[in-house]
Design a protein around this motif. Structure first.
Motif, PDB file in Angstrom:
ATOM      1  N   GLY A  25       0.731  -1.176  -0.041  1.00 40.71           N
ATOM      2  CA  GLY A  25       0.302  -0.273   0.149  1.00 40.71           C
ATOM      3  C   GLY A  25       0.809   1.149  -0.374  1.00 40.71           C
ATOM      4  O   GLY A  25       0.589   2.342  -0.150  1.00 40.71           O
ATOM      5  N   LEU A  26       2.540   1.370   0.501  1.00 36.57           N
ATOM      6  CA  LEU A  26       2.754   2.352   0.190  1.00 36.57           C
ATOM      7  C   LEU A  26       3.050   3.685  -1.034  1.00 36.57           C
ATOM      8  O   LEU A  26       2.810   4.389  -0.859  1.00 36.57           O
ATOM      9  N   PHE A  27       3.018   2.681  -2.209  1.00 38.88           N
ATOM     10  CA  PHE A  27       3.001   3.358  -2.690  1.00 38.88           C
ATOM     11  C   PHE A  27       1.339   3.335  -3.770  1.00 38.88           C
ATOM     12  O   PHE A  27       0.872   4.106  -4.503  1.00 38.88           O
ATOM     13  N   ASN A  28       0.331   3.370  -3.088  1.00 37.67           N
ATOM     14  CA  ASN A  28      -1.083   3.840  -3.064  1.00 37.67           C
ATOM     15  C   ASN A  28      -1.650   4.778  -3.704  1.00 37.67           C
ATOM     16  O   ASN A  28      -1.998   4.880  -4.935  1.00 37.67           O
ATOM     17  N   VAL A  29      -1.089   5.777  -3.001  1.00 35.61           N
ATOM     18  CA  VAL A  29      -1.535   7.363  -3.323  1.00 35.61           C
ATOM     19  C   VAL A  29      -0.730   8.171  -4.245  1.00 35.61           C
ATOM     20  O   VAL A  29      -0.995   8.344  -5.247  1.00 35.61           O
ATOM     21  N   VAL A  30       0.249   8.035  -4.093  1.00 35.25           N
ATOM     22  CA  VAL A  30       1.611   7.825  -5.633  1.00 35.25           C
ATOM     23  C   VAL A  30       1.243   7.640  -6.801  1.00 35.25           C
ATOM     24  O   VAL A  30       0.704   8.362  -7.929  1.00 35.25           O
ATOM     25  N   ALA A  31       1.063   5.780  -6.532  1.00 34.75           N
ATOM     26  CA  ALA A  31       0.600   5.458  -7.655  1.00 34.75           C
ATOM     27  C   ALA A  31      -1.005   6.320  -8.561  1.00 34.75           C
ATOM     28  O   ALA A  31      -1.352   6.338  -9.513  1.00 34.75           O
ATOM     29  N   ALA A  32      -1.885   5.808  -7.313  1.00 35.12           N
ATOM     30  CA  ALA A  32      -3.170   6.798  -7.418  1.00 35.12           C
ATOM     31  C   ALA A  32      -3.703   8.387  -8.263  1.00 35.12           C
ATOM     32  O   ALA A  32      -4.442   8.632  -9.416  1.00 35.12           O
ATOM     33  N   ARG A  33      -2.362   8.940  -7.914  1.00 36.93           N
ATOM     34  CA  ARG A  33      -2.205  10.731  -8.324  1.00 36.93           C
ATOM     35  C   ARG A  33      -1.484  10.724 -10.001  1.00 36.93           C
ATOM     36  O   ARG A  33      -1.582  11.656  -9.972  1.00 36.93           O
ATOM     37  N   ALA A  34      -0.724   8.611 -10.344  1.00 38.68           N
ATOM     38  CA  ALA A  34      -0.156   9.424 -11.336  1.00 38.68           C
ATOM     39  C   ALA A  34      -1.051   9.804 -12.672  1.00 38.68           C
ATOM     40  O   ALA A  34      -2.114   9.495 -12.805  1.00 38.68           O
ATOM     41  N   LYS A  35      -0.121  10.360 -13.388  1.00 39.73           N
ATOM     42  CA  LYS A  35      -0.813  10.638 -14.535  1.00 39.73           C
ATOM     43  C   LYS A  35      -0.222   9.760 -15.560  1.00 39.73           C
ATOM     44  O   LYS A  35      -0.902   9.035 -17.060  1.00 39.73           O
ATOM     45  N   THR A  36       1.315   8.925 -15.925  1.00 40.75           N
ATOM     46  CA  THR A  36       2.078   8.045 -16.035  1.00 40.75           C
ATOM     47  C   THR A  36       2.568   6.659 -15.157  1.00 40.75           C
ATOM     48  O   THR A  36       3.148   7.469 -14.204  1.00 40.75           O
ATOM     49  N   LEU A  37       2.442   5.349 -15.108  1.00 40.28           N
ATOM     50  CA  LEU A  37       2.850   4.846 -14.224  1.00 40.28           C
ATOM     51  C   LEU A  37       2.621   3.417 -14.634  1.00 40.28           C
ATOM     52  O   LEU A  37       1.666   2.622 -15.779  1.00 40.28           O
ATOM     53  N   SER A  38       3.499   3.320 -14.405  1.00 37.63           N
ATOM     54  CA  SER A  38       4.202   1.298 -14.466  1.00 37.63           C
ATOM     55  C   SER A  38       4.123   0.423 -13.356  1.00 37.63           C
ATOM     56  O   SER A  38       4.789   1.212 -12.413  1.00 37.63           O
ATOM     57  N   TRP A  39       4.307  -0.112 -13.347  1.00 39.86           N
ATOM     58  CA  TRP A  39       4.591  -1.382 -12.539  1.00 39.86           C
ATOM     59  C   TRP A  39       5.136  -3.501 -12.132  1.00 39.86           C
ATOM     60  O   TRP A  39       4.753  -3.357 -13.243  1.00 39.86           O
TER      61      TRP A  39
END
Lengths: 250, 250, 250
Positions: free
Chosen positions: C98-112
């Motif tokens: 969950g630590l990257f949950n908020v960063v990811a939810a707000r990102a315009k571009t995202l990879s995982w």
């Protein structure tokens, strides 16, 4: 030639993201210049105590170094001007709230600038990151002085004593530093704080066991200590406590 | 070839100007060598506990590294000699008060020097900055050994145990490290501290909920912990507490 | 091209050898990349609070930076997958809890990516040093992605609010940060915590003397403060306290 180092002197503590964010700005603007945490527990909200501590530490920093200094209770107000000082070959950047008063008063060579540059984004509460860090980085890289030269005498707060007879810092070992230079006090004299009297010892080992004493510490300041004990606990010493200089004062 | 890093192991804490002033000296004398804070809350005034902790951490440091180590209650006295040790390819600089005893006793290859060089200015209370830092920097840059080689056996303090059955460090999470290596203790054995008994668990998640256990920590030491709790609070564990090794000891 | 910096965001504190050992690994694997302590007192054992704090700090880090993030109560279990996220040009390495949950939810571009690489030696309790640090170093040096790409939606923990109405961090000055962004709250609104009500002030100096207020802090979060006082002491504020958003909530 780039500065040999940028040294940080703040009351941010190591907790929280404040020091890290300042360093991220410095790394972006002056990636080649080493950054050293000089201290981050400078007297909080007390630029006067911090000024005497800074003046004791500055001579240990190499000439050409940039000292980024933030003890800034008035951040975001017009009470204090953002300031660059050059004293004895070292650069100081930070709030003009007295923090550079003692360094400047003791300097053989001195110049003073009001910072007039302003960043695109300026948080009203974090000038350390948004204003002072980029200015310090610019100074460190190519001596950029983003301000207006002014007459130091017009900026110094007057009537500060040459030595400051207060406790200005207590350290992790339980020792208490004063704003008095050791060279100004004869070893034959004792000093009094909170009703306790302290005689001189040259080193910890030279002091009588379990008794507080004063000595000139490694930065030249009169300091109260106990050999392998905590003077601050034993004598309830804390920042701001007044120091009485023996019989001459009474 | 310069050392890959200078690592600092001290009891200075991060508070105050002490670490910063050591780093300023290192930056002046060895600007190309990275400096890493290994830890600054080594056991204060306890070189013996610190020695067992240092010996657990040292193998993690790259060969060729210089470890600048200061836990030095006798600073400024003749009780201890300023010392350089080379053990298993790593350099150690600091007071010869037992601090390097465990590293040396466990080393496959070992050399020992008494430091004879002295700086122009030597504060009687801050050899870390004035003496050990320049020596460490010189070693890091070009292997300069500013002293006299001597026979290690003549410098080791005798009669120290191979493992030290005491708590030597408590960390921020409330875990308590002992001076006992995990490889020396069979997982079937329980240990006793302050009247409490602790069984083995391989990981935090493997331990029964809300119960203290012992495990071999990431540096190989026997450590007492509670899963998502503070063992130090629950069992009143503190540095110096004695560890009883199950029935074999009774 | 190497990353401009590796930034550390952990709950290790500065005490103990943990940060130092992570840095020793980074120095060995990515000696040319500067390492910056962003913060080491992220909310302990609380990846959700930490996630909102991280999301507030990340935009201040340069694009291309690698953020090594460890708040990891489930270390050594299969509960969470070791993770690499790329969000808006920044890299994040750490536990997928969950630590990257908020960063990811707000990102315009995202990879995982799920990390599949495993080191030769992996301490069950210190993945920060043994797993995440070498991965972060590899990313910083040459964008090595030691894992398997996956669909972010399959990894995000669902149902987290856009703003988190809790106190997520209290700082050294006694200020309390919430997980609410300042841009989401109109200055005309007051907020309530622990039965106390706080109105808006733009700066510390603009607040009425000796009274708590809320403002948008230098990282964009709603924060409770008192001008030259400690709001956390005065109003007993601590991490986890619930924030009520004025009359709209009642």
């Amino acid at each position: 030639m780039a500065a040999p180092a940028i040294l940080l002197f703040t009351d941010f503590s190591h907790a929280g993201p404040y020091v890290g964010q300042v360093k991220a700005v410095l790394a972006a603007h002056a990636p080649e210049v080493p950054v050293i945490d000089l201290m981050h527990d400078a007297p909080t909200w007390d630029p006067m105590a911090a000024a005497y501590l800074l003046a004791a530490l500055a001579p240990e920093c190499r000439k050409g170094s940039v000292l980024l200094c933030v003890v800034d209770p008035g951040v975001g107000t017009d009470e204090r001007k953002p300031t660059v000082v050059r004293a004895d070959g070292r650069w100081f950047v930070g709030p003009g709230n007295g923090l550079f008063n003692v360094v400047a008063a003791r300097a053989k060579t001195l110049s003073w600038w009001d910072i007039t540059w302003s960043p695109e984004r300026l948080s009203p509460t974090f000038h350390g990151r948004d204003l002072f860090a980029p200015v310090a980085a610019g100074l460190a890289v190519d001596r950029a002085r983003p301000g207006t030269a002014c007459v130091p005498a017009a900026r110094l707060l007057p009537d500060w004593p040459d030595n400051y007879p207060r406790i200005i810092y207590v350290d992790h070992f339980g020792n208490a530093m004063t704003g008095i230079r050791g060279t100004s006090l004869d070893p034959s004299r004792s000093i009094e704080i909170n009703g306790y009297e302290f005689s001189y010892a040259r080193t910890f080992a030279a002091a009588p066991p379990a008794r507080g004493f004063w000595y000139a510490n490694s930065n030249g300041l009169v300091e109260i200590a106990i050999n392998q004990g905590r003077a601050t606990d034993r004598y309830e010493l804390k920042p701001g406590d007044k120091v009485l200089l023996g019989e001459d004062d009474k």
